[in-house]
Enzyme design. Structure first.
Site, short mmCIF file in Angstrom:
data_model
loop_
_atom_site.label_atom_id
_atom_site.label_comp_id
_atom_site.label_asym_id
_atom_site.label_seq_id
_atom_site.Cartn_x
_atom_site.Cartn_y
_atom_site.Cartn_z
N THR A 20 -22.28 8.04 9.16
CA THR A 20 -21.92 8.83 10.36
C THR A 20 -23.16 9.56 10.90
O THR A 20 -23.38 9.61 12.11
CB THR A 20 -20.83 9.86 9.98
OG1 THR A 20 -19.85 9.19 9.20
CG2 THR A 20 -20.19 10.45 11.21
N ILE A 21 -23.96 10.08 9.99
CA ILE A 21 -25.15 10.85 10.40
C ILE A 21 -26.12 9.95 11.17
O ILE A 21 -26.64 10.33 12.23
CB ILE A 21 -25.81 11.49 9.15
CG1 ILE A 21 -24.86 12.55 8.57
CG2 ILE A 21 -27.19 12.06 9.47
CD1 ILE A 21 -25.30 13.12 7.23
N LYS B 242 -15.99 7.05 11.80
CA LYS B 242 -14.85 7.97 11.63
C LYS B 242 -14.11 8.14 12.96
O LYS B 242 -13.86 9.26 13.43
CB LYS B 242 -15.30 9.32 11.06
CG LYS B 242 -15.96 9.21 9.68
CD LYS B 242 -16.30 10.57 9.09
CE LYS B 242 -16.74 10.53 7.64
NZ LYS B 242 -17.96 9.80 7.34
N ASP C 86 -10.02 8.30 18.22
CA ASP C 86 -9.25 8.00 19.44
C ASP C 86 -9.95 6.83 20.13
O ASP C 86 -11.01 6.38 19.68
CB ASP C 86 -9.22 9.26 20.33
CG ASP C 86 -8.09 9.21 21.35
OD1 ASP C 86 -7.30 8.25 21.34
OD2 ASP C 86 -8.02 10.13 22.18
N ALA C 87 -9.33 6.34 21.22
CA ALA C 87 -9.92 5.22 21.96
C ALA C 87 -10.21 4.04 21.03
O ALA C 87 -11.29 3.45 21.04
CB ALA C 87 -11.21 5.67 22.68
N LEU D 56 -13.68 1.60 20.80
CA LEU D 56 -14.59 1.81 19.67
C LEU D 56 -14.70 0.55 18.80
O LEU D 56 -15.78 0.18 18.35
CB LEU D 56 -14.12 2.99 18.81
CG LEU D 56 -14.21 4.37 19.45
CD1 LEU D 56 -13.73 5.44 18.47
CD2 LEU D 56 -15.65 4.68 19.87
N GLU E 294 -10.57 6.66 6.51
CA GLU E 294 -11.30 7.67 5.74
C GLU E 294 -10.39 8.85 5.45
O GLU E 294 -9.89 9.51 6.38
CB GLU E 294 -12.47 8.16 6.58
CG GLU E 294 -13.52 7.11 6.85
CD GLU E 294 -14.74 7.32 5.98
OE1 GLU E 294 -15.25 8.45 5.94
OE2 GLU E 294 -15.17 6.37 5.33
N HIS F 105 -12.26 10.22 -0.42
CA HIS F 105 -13.47 11.04 -0.35
C HIS F 105 -13.38 12.33 -1.13
O HIS F 105 -12.36 13.01 -1.08
CB HIS F 105 -13.68 11.51 1.10
CG HIS F 105 -14.50 10.59 1.91
ND1 HIS F 105 -15.85 10.70 2.02
CD2 HIS F 105 -14.14 9.54 2.69
CE1 HIS F 105 -16.29 9.76 2.84
NE2 HIS F 105 -15.29 9.05 3.25
N ARG G 100 -18.61 16.10 1.35
CA ARG G 100 -19.92 16.71 1.05
C ARG G 100 -19.77 18.21 0.96
O ARG G 100 -20.35 18.86 0.10
CB ARG G 100 -20.90 16.41 2.20
CG ARG G 100 -21.70 15.14 2.02
CD ARG G 100 -22.43 14.82 3.30
NE ARG G 100 -23.81 15.29 3.22
CZ ARG G 100 -24.87 14.47 3.35
NH1 ARG G 100 -24.71 13.19 3.54
NH2 ARG G 100 -26.09 14.96 3.29
C1 5RP Z 1 -19.57 11.53 4.03
C2 5RP Z 1 -19.80 10.07 3.98
C3 5RP Z 1 -20.89 9.54 3.09
O1 5RP Z 1 -21.46 8.43 3.70
C4 5RP Z 1 -20.36 9.18 1.71
O2 5RP Z 1 -19.75 10.31 1.14
C5 5RP Z 1 -21.48 8.71 0.78
O3 5RP Z 1 -22.53 9.61 0.73
P1 5RP Z 1 -22.90 10.56 -0.53
O4 5RP Z 1 -22.88 9.68 -1.77
O5 5RP Z 1 -24.26 11.07 -0.19
O6 5RP Z 1 -21.82 11.60 -0.59
O7 5RP Z 1 -19.16 9.29 4.65
O8 5RP Z 1 -18.62 11.85 4.96
MG MG Z 2 -20.19 7.54 5.17
#
Ligand code: 5RP
Ligand code: MG
Length: 217
Positions: free
Chosen positions: A35-36, A63, A66-67, A71, A113, A137, A140
């Site tokens: 995403t970054i 991520k 919408d649309a 996308l 996600e 997830h 972070r």
């Molecule tokens: C965060 C992500 C990251 O790409 C994913 O979590 C992997 O990165 P890391 O191992 O550095 O956490 O989508 O939203």
């Molecule tokens: Mg990611």
């Protein structure tokens, strides 16, 4: 099945991402444009990587919220194999992405996600709509506030596997974390910083692969 290994290129520039990827690009199964990196460089990294790695699975981690059709068309036209939708998106957005994916080659797919307050009731609706992949997830930000992997995570992941989703796991993964998931049919592990920021990223990618082989046959 042996879980795949995906590396998330959450770099700030394509130049940096390519420098890192060239060390382990041939070892890993899935290349993620994080995403970054998308925020920095749009879809250019997808186009570039598709040329460099014509046979690889390439994920666009946009991520999307919408649309959905627009996308999806943008991601797949650029060369992505998979793209991501955020779990709070309307089901119609996810269905639109899925519908567009079917206009391309068979390998195109959508990953949902999972962040924040998603529910298993919603997961049932995704399943009924034909969505097959979810990404579990540890965010972070949760990780930075000290949240470690817990039994609660494992129970939720198992429940998603039992619902027959292909479940990918990510969030600050380190090689020593993988054994936590050894009793689960994980589809794919995503590591970002754990591989990119290692002293020797190529060796670390190989360590992840070895560890996966140790616990999954
Ligand atoms: C965060 C992500 C990251 O790409 C994913 O979590 C992997 O990165 P890391 O191992 O550095 O956490 O989508 O939203
Ligand atoms: Mg990611």
């Amino acid at each position: 099945m042996i879980p795949k290994l995906q590396v998330a290129l959450d770099n700030l520039s394509l130049k940096d991402a390519l420098k890192s990827l060239k060390e382990y690009g041939n070892i890993i199964d899935v290349i993620e444009v994080g995403t970054i990196l998308h925020v920095s460089e749009g879809l250019e990294p997808i186009r570039f990587l598709r040329i460099l790695y014509p046979e690889k699975i390439i994920l666009a981690d946009i991520k999307g919220a919408d649309a959905g059709s627009i996308l999806a068309k943008q991601c797949f036209d650029a060369g992505a194999t998979w793209m991501t939708a955020i779990c709070c998106a309307d089901i119609q957005t996810m269905k639109s992405m899925l519908k567009v994916s079917k206009e391309y080659e068979e390998d195109k797919d959508i990953q949902i996600e999972l962040y924040g307050d998603w529910t298993f009731e919603r997961a049932k609706i995704w399943k009924e709509a034909g969505l097959k992949q979810v990404v579990y997830h540890r965010s972070r930000d949760a990780e930075l506030s000290g949240k470690d992997w817990s039994d609660e995570d494992l129970i939720k992941i198992k429940k998603l596997c039992d619902m027959d989703f292909k479940v990918t796991v990510t969030g600050g993964l380190k090689v020593e974390n993988l054994k936590l998931f050894k009793n689960l049919p994980i589809y794919c592990f995503i590591a970002g910083r754990g591989i990119r920021e290692a002293k020797n990223p190529k060796q670390m990618a190989m360590n992840f692969k070895e560890e996966i082989k140790k616990y999954w046959k």
